[in-house]
Design an enzyme around this catalytic site. Sequence first.
Site, short mmCIF file in Angstrom:
data_model
loop_
_atom_site.label_atom_id
_atom_site.label_comp_id
_atom_site.label_asym_id
_atom_site.label_seq_id
_atom_site.Cartn_x
_atom_site.Cartn_y
_atom_site.Cartn_z
N LYS A 88 0.85 -1.19 0.00
CA LYS A 88 0.00 0.00 0.00
C LYS A 88 0.88 1.23 0.00
O LYS A 88 2.00 1.20 0.49
CB LYS A 88 -0.88 0.01 1.25
CG LYS A 88 -2.13 -0.84 1.12
CD LYS A 88 -3.08 -0.50 2.25
CE LYS A 88 -4.31 -1.39 2.23
NZ LYS A 88 -5.14 -1.19 3.43
N ARG A 117 -18.09 -0.46 13.34
CA ARG A 117 -18.85 0.78 13.27
C ARG A 117 -20.29 0.51 12.87
O ARG A 117 -21.21 1.21 13.28
CB ARG A 117 -18.22 1.74 12.25
CG ARG A 117 -16.89 2.31 12.65
CD ARG A 117 -16.18 2.89 11.46
NE ARG A 117 -15.98 1.85 10.44
CZ ARG A 117 -15.28 2.02 9.33
NH1 ARG A 117 -14.76 3.20 9.06
NH2 ARG A 117 -15.13 1.03 8.48
O1 PNS Z 1 -7.16 -0.81 9.46
P1 PNS Z 1 -7.39 -1.99 8.57
O2 PNS Z 1 -6.74 -1.74 7.22
O3 PNS Z 1 -8.83 -2.38 8.48
O4 PNS Z 1 -6.60 -3.22 9.25
C1 PNS Z 1 -6.54 -4.48 8.63
C2 PNS Z 1 -5.51 -5.37 9.33
C3 PNS Z 1 -4.17 -4.68 9.44
C4 PNS Z 1 -6.00 -5.73 10.71
C5 PNS Z 1 -5.39 -6.68 8.48
O5 PNS Z 1 -5.17 -6.35 7.15
C6 PNS Z 1 -4.28 -7.58 8.97
O6 PNS Z 1 -4.39 -8.21 10.00
N1 PNS Z 1 -3.17 -7.61 8.21
C7 PNS Z 1 -1.98 -8.37 8.57
C8 PNS Z 1 -1.86 -9.62 7.69
C9 PNS Z 1 -2.67 -10.77 8.24
O7 PNS Z 1 -2.51 -11.15 9.38
N2 PNS Z 1 -3.54 -11.36 7.38
C10 PNS Z 1 -4.30 -12.52 7.73
C11 PNS Z 1 -5.46 -12.29 8.66
S1 PNS Z 1 -6.61 -11.10 8.13
#
Ligand code: PNS
Length: 165
Positions: free
Chosen positions: A42, A92
């Site tokens: 990103k 939310r």
């Molecule tokens: O603020 P966001 O973008 O909604 O957060 C999303 C987040 C960071 C919690 C999610 O993308 C994440 O856990 N990313 C790390 C990679 C991961 O663990 N992926 C597998 C489980 S979702």
Amino acid sequence: MTRVAVFPGSFDPMTNAHLDVARRASGLFDRLVVGVLNNPKKAPLFAIEERVTLIERCVADLGEHVSVDAFDGLTVDFARHHGAGFIVRGLRAVSDFEAELQMALTNRKLAPEIDTTFLMTALEFGYVSSSLTKEVARFGGDIGPMVPGPVAEALVRRMADEARV
Ligand code: PNS
């Protein structure tokens, strides 16, 4: 038993909805680590160090048991690294639920010992998102009700810098 939770997210930037969830979680857990995802795929508005610093300023009054840390990779690995038994996520509206359920079930499959706990954001912040806040800031709208003071200042500065380029 010490109850440790991580509150992961992109936080680009932290909003009042995020802060509300962090505040609620800080009252429930002995230790809370806000985890800021460093996702190289990103292109965030704020660099990882900026996001961490901003969140540190926003959560400063929540207590010494609340800290902020950057991470990359899996949330469950970040949680294990901090000895956390819980992942905190905010909801939310119903529209958040489907994606959150999928993430929670994925995380449970990866780490059955870690539970995801959902906290409802205060009604007044139900409409707030990082992306819409950035859009409002970009076009000069009032972001005061959407983000904590330090974030509002940083957003206004960043948008002014971008407009100059
Ligand atoms: O603020 P966001 O973008 O909604 O957060 C999303 C987040 C960071 C919690 C999610 O993308 C994440 O856990 N990313 C790390 C990679 C991961 O663990 N992926 C597998 C489980 S979702």
